[in-house]
Design a protein around this motif. Structure first.
Motif, PDB file in Angstrom:
ATOM      1  N   UNK A 171       0.833  -1.210   0.000  1.00  0.00           N
ATOM      2  CA  UNK A 171       0.000   0.000   0.000  1.00  0.00           C
ATOM      3  C   UNK A 171       0.863   1.253   0.000  1.00  0.00           C
ATOM      4  N   UNK A 172       1.985   1.215   0.732  1.00  0.00           N
ATOM      5  CA  UNK A 172       2.898   2.354   0.768  1.00  0.00           C
ATOM      6  C   UNK A 172       3.518   2.598  -0.603  1.00  0.00           C
ATOM      7  N   UNK A 173       3.945   1.512  -1.259  1.00  0.00           N
ATOM      8  CA  UNK A 173       4.528   1.634  -2.597  1.00  0.00           C
ATOM      9  C   UNK A 173       3.502   2.189  -3.584  1.00  0.00           C
ATOM     10  N   UNK A 174       2.267   1.688  -3.492  1.00  0.00           N
ATOM     11  CA  UNK A 174       1.212   2.169  -4.389  1.00  0.00           C
ATOM     12  C   UNK A 174       0.929   3.651  -4.142  1.00  0.00           C
ATOM     13  N   UNK A 175       0.863   4.032  -2.869  1.00  0.00           N
ATOM     14  CA  UNK A 175       0.538   5.418  -2.524  1.00  0.00           C
ATOM     15  C   UNK A 175       1.622   6.378  -2.986  1.00  0.00           C
ATOM     16  N   UNK A 176       2.890   5.897  -2.979  1.00  0.00           N
ATOM     17  CA  UNK A 176       3.999   6.758  -3.397  1.00  0.00           C
ATOM     18  C   UNK A 176       3.971   7.058  -4.889  1.00  0.00           C
ATOM     19  N   UNK A 177       3.250   6.231  -5.675  1.00  0.00           N
ATOM     20  CA  UNK A 177       3.258   6.387  -7.128  1.00  0.00           C
ATOM     21  C   UNK A 177       1.888   6.703  -7.712  1.00  0.00           C
ATOM     22  N   UNK A 178       0.860   6.841  -6.881  1.00  0.00           N
ATOM     23  CA  UNK A 178      -0.482   7.076  -7.400  1.00  0.00           C
ATOM     24  C   UNK A 178      -1.164   8.204  -6.629  1.00  0.00           C
ATOM     25  N   UNK A 179      -2.073   8.880  -7.312  1.00  0.00           N
ATOM     26  CA  UNK A 179      -2.878   9.938  -6.703  1.00  0.00           C
ATOM     27  C   UNK A 179      -3.949   9.308  -5.828  1.00  0.00           C
ATOM     28  N   UNK A 180      -4.051   9.779  -4.587  1.00  0.00           N
ATOM     29  CA  UNK A 180      -4.961   9.157  -3.625  1.00  0.00           C
ATOM     30  C   UNK A 180      -6.423   9.335  -4.013  1.00  0.00           C
ATOM     31  N   UNK A 181      -6.781  10.465  -4.604  1.00  0.00           N
ATOM     32  CA  UNK A 181      -8.183  10.747  -4.913  1.00  0.00           C
ATOM     33  C   UNK A 181      -8.665   9.980  -6.143  1.00  0.00           C
ATOM     34  N   UNK A 182      -7.913  10.056  -7.242  1.00  0.00           N
ATOM     35  CA  UNK A 182      -8.391   9.498  -8.511  1.00  0.00           C
ATOM     36  C   UNK A 182      -7.843   8.108  -8.810  1.00  0.00           C
ATOM     37  N   UNK A 183      -6.766   7.705  -8.127  1.00  0.00           N
ATOM     38  CA  UNK A 183      -6.144   6.429  -8.421  1.00  0.00           C
ATOM     39  C   UNK A 183      -5.224   6.470  -9.625  1.00  0.00           C
ATOM     40  N   UNK A 184      -5.096   7.632 -10.276  1.00  0.00           N
ATOM     41  CA  UNK A 184      -4.198   7.752 -11.424  1.00  0.00           C
ATOM     42  C   UNK A 184      -2.738   7.805 -10.952  1.00  0.00           C
ATOM     43  N   UNK A 185      -1.828   7.514 -11.859  1.00  0.00           N
ATOM     44  CA  UNK A 185      -0.415   7.696 -11.539  1.00  0.00           C
ATOM     45  C   UNK A 185      -0.141   9.177 -11.269  1.00  0.00           C
TER      46      UNK A 185
END
Length: 442
Positions: free
Chosen positions: A266-280
């Motif tokens: 989840x940390x890795x995903x959050x570091x590379x994606x926008x929290x609101x839209x899920x886009x990179x």
């Protein structure tokens, strides 16, 4: 004999307790590191904003000084009292801005010293301006103009420019140092998390061997002996694990291990994606763009960069609230993803800005085709909450290698083209042309 058995049982429980304690501490440390990484990210943003404020107000201070000087020169040349208004406003604004710069840099002695020197020179500059104005008010324009021709005021301005440049350079060096500290600390934290993952994997294997040697094998031997002596039936080890306290502890270990893995993912995903839209996010955009340009160079294809900005998004936030604004951003991201091809990527750069990287384009018509699809996607109103709302975009396009060869350059050109598109109403798209650079500089 009973005491030996009790001692052995206690030894097993103690070892299991130690294993679980280590896992618990690793989970806590992982959570702390996660929050620490987020805190570092927020701190980095504060540093950037602080530097932007310092530079902006430094430029504002210099502009105020120029306004005051312009008002003084206008009054001396025309004897028109209307020119005194920008002089007084410039002086007041310069003093207020200087005071604000003192507050912004109160924790940096070098910058405070630089401002002290700047303040003294600025006072000399205002004394010179005031003396010439007073002479002109007393009908002594010749003496006032003579003071101006001595170029003392120009010398003061040169010193002020030099002081402000030095002041800004200190701030920029401080920002670079902070960014370096941030990268170093973040690298250490990421490395530590990786070591934790390696340690957890090692601990999992060690636990399995421990359970087999200290619990499963002895139980198997004991039950085999009991079976031979009494009934001769074999016991299923799986059934024993499910009903035994040691089996429950082993199951809890694996669950906790899964939680640590999930948090890391989840940390890795959050570091590379926008929290609101899920886009990179912007970080991924820069990395992916470099890869896309390298691929295009090898395949002799084109890459199109679409810089997208929502029109009147601030009005939506101010009038309808941030919840509605968030829904608009989410809906916009969904429509953008729907419009692009599978090999194209959509990114949210921040705020109401998006970016599309479209690669493997062989003809310029492919760029036009995607531009049309993006515009068509936003022709009809959408449902936000329970209300129908129109979303309009301004889109700027820059193409590799037609307009540039480097990622930052292409994003800049696409941004310039986007501002050109903003001159029209509704969802509009503008492709970069070199003439836009001239208009930009004008």
């Amino acid at each position: 004999m009973d005491s030996r058995k009790g001692h052995g049982c206690m030894s097993i429980r103690l070892k299991l307790a130690l294993y679980l304690l280590v896992l618990f501490m690793v989970s806590i440390i992982s959570s702390i590191l996660t929050f620490k990484l987020e805190a570092y990210g927020d701190k980095k943003l504060e540093w950037v904003i602080h530097t932007h404020d310092v530079i902006t107000n430094s430029e504002k201070l210099l502009s105020s000084l120029k306004d005051a000087e312009t008002g003084q020169r206008g009054f001396l040349l025309t004897d028109n009292f209307n020119y005194l208004q920008p002089y007084y406003m410039g002086e007041s604004e310069a003093r207020n801005t200087l005071e604000y710069l003192y507050q912004l840099t109160s924790d940096n002695k070098d910058q405070q010293d630089s401002l002290d020197h700047l303040s003294k020179v600025m006072q000399l500059k205002f004394d010179e301006l005031r003396s010439t104005i007073e002479l002109a008010q007393n009908n002594q324009q010749a003496q006032a103009l003579a003071i101006v021709k001595e170029d003392t005021g120009k010398a003061y301005m040169d010193v002020l420019r030099k002081d402000l440049t030095q002041f800004i350079n200190i701030e920029l060096l401080l920002l670079e140092k902070r960014k370096g500290d941030y990268k170093e600390n973040r690298s250490k934290l990421v490395t530590f998390i990786k070591l934790q993952m390696f340690f957890l994997a090692f601990l999992a294997i060690a636990t399995l061997f421990f359970m087999k040697r200290n619990l499963f094998d002895p139980l198997y031997l004991l039950l085999s002996s009991t079976k031979k002596m009494q009934q001769g039936e074999k016991l299923d080890i799986t059934d024993i694990v499910e009903q035994n306290e040691m089996g429950n502890l082993l199951s809890a270990f694996f669950k906790m291990n899964e939680i640590v893995h999930e948090k890391t993912e989840a940390l890795t995903y959050k570091a590379h994606h926008d929290e609101l839209t899920g886009l990179k996010n912007r970080t991924m955009a820069n990395e992916d763009l470099q890869y896309a340009l390298q691929h295009a160079e090898r395949t002799h294809s084109k890459v199109a960069i679409y810089f997208i900005d929502l029109n009147k998004f601030k009005e939506i936030n101010d009038t309808l609230g941030h919840d509605v604004g968030d829904e608009v951003l989410i809906k916009t991201s969904q429509l953008l993803v729907k419009a692009v091809r599978r090999r194209d990527d959509v990114y949210r750069l921040g705020g109401d800005e998006f970016l599309i990287i479209s690669q493997e384009i062989t003809q310029h018509s492919g760029v036009k085709r995607l531009s049309s699809k993006l515009q068509d996607q936003f022709t009809s109103p959408v449902i936000i909450g329970s209300e129908s709302m129109s979303i309009s975009l301004s889109i700027g396009v820059a193409i590799y290698p037609d307009h540039g060869l480097h990622g930052e350059e292409l994003i800049k050109y696409a941004d310039i083209a986007m501002y050109e598109a903003k001159k029209e109403e509704g969802t509009t798209c503008s492709e970069f042309t070199p003439s836009m650079l001239k208009r930009e500089s004008d």
